[in-house]
Design a protein around this motif. Sequence first.
Motif, PDB file in Angstrom:
ATOM      1  N   ASN A  85       0.872  -1.167   0.000  1.00 24.16           N
ATOM      2  CA  ASN A  85       0.000   0.000   0.000  1.00 24.16           C
ATOM      3  C   ASN A  85       0.908   1.214   0.000  1.00 24.16           C
ATOM      4  OD1 ASN A  85      -1.768   2.134   0.543  1.00 24.16           O
ATOM      5  ND2 ASN A  85      -3.104   0.853   1.802  1.00 24.16           N
ATOM      6  N   SER A  86       0.701   2.106  -0.948  1.00 21.12           N
ATOM      7  CA  SER A  86       1.587   3.262  -1.038  1.00 21.12           C
ATOM      8  C   SER A  86       1.554   4.094   0.229  1.00 21.12           C
ATOM      9  CB  SER A  86       1.223   4.127  -2.247  1.00 21.12           C
ATOM     10  OG  SER A  86      -0.073   4.650  -2.088  1.00 21.12           O
ATOM     11  N   GLU A 123       7.538  -1.645  -2.964  1.00 21.48           N
ATOM     12  CA  GLU A 123       6.820  -1.720  -4.245  1.00 21.48           C
ATOM     13  C   GLU A 123       7.440  -2.768  -5.158  1.00 21.48           C
ATOM     14  OE1 GLU A 123       4.914   1.522  -7.354  1.00 21.48           O
ATOM     15  OE2 GLU A 123       6.804   1.971  -6.356  1.00 21.48           O
ATOM     16  N   ARG A 142      -3.150  -1.503  -7.933  1.00 24.10           N
ATOM     17  CA  ARG A 142      -2.310  -0.350  -7.636  1.00 24.10           C
ATOM     18  C   ARG A 142      -2.669   0.839  -8.509  1.00 24.10           C
ATOM     19  NH1 ARG A 142       3.788  -2.919  -6.680  1.00 24.10           N
ATOM     20  NH2 ARG A 142       3.133  -4.541  -5.176  1.00 24.10           N
ATOM     21  N   GLU A 146      -3.994   4.460  -7.299  1.00 20.74           N
ATOM     22  CA  GLU A 146      -3.296   5.683  -7.672  1.00 20.74           C
ATOM     23  C   GLU A 146      -4.226   6.670  -8.352  1.00 20.74           C
ATOM     24  OE1 GLU A 146       0.705   7.089 -10.129  1.00 20.74           O
ATOM     25  OE2 GLU A 146       0.364   4.981  -9.661  1.00 20.74           O
TER      26      GLU A 146
END
Length: 246
Positions: A85-86, A123, A142, A146
Amino acid sequence: MATATISDRRRAVAALAAERNGQGRAGRLWKRAFVALIVLGCLTLLVLWLLGFFSTPRAVAEIAALVDQQIVEYDRAARGEVPFNSGAAVGPMMQKMRDLPREQRKQVGQQMGRLWEARERAEMGSYFALTPDKRQAELDRRIKAEEDRRKAWQADRERREQQGGNNRTASAGGDRGRPPGPGGGGPGGGGPPGGRRGGGTEESANEWRKRRIDHTTPEQRARQSEYRRAVEERRKQLGLPPSRRG
């Protein structure tokens, strides 16, 4: 004749004694001045320490603690223990960073550099840990996340610009704390600190890139290139524009 010689000797001795006394007084004055300077310097350092000049500002320490927590999560993702998870916490951290004075933002910039490096490891590691048949679904997840962040960021930016336009006559610094510009990493939550990525400078961005190259192997850079190629290719298949992240 003997009397004159004795008188000369007495005068010479008296002159020598006077000279030594003068040197002694001068030496004592220098010693006192030196001690006074040392005491004054110690008092100055004590006052500066009490005022917090030699301690980490509370806001900087808070952001550093948040960075440490997020890096722990990224390391778990890099090991495949949790999905990548960013980081929902990155946005609030960037906002806290933008609200800091300029000199404190430089201190926080070093912490954010650690965060971006940990994010990149997570990542890459989490993606290549998947079997090839699961990678496309992960890319889709992802990319969707984003795009959702980009839309939310864009809406927030428009709201801030509208508020700034309404209050332009009241404040000349209305754009402080706004999200990073289109060339930055704000929407995707990634990218190096500096340049247009979070309010730093182009010089700090170049330093980050150089440090990144110095601390990665050719194999790691090849994997990153492969990953970015896969992301851009999938975005094209989904009818999306190229990612803004470099």
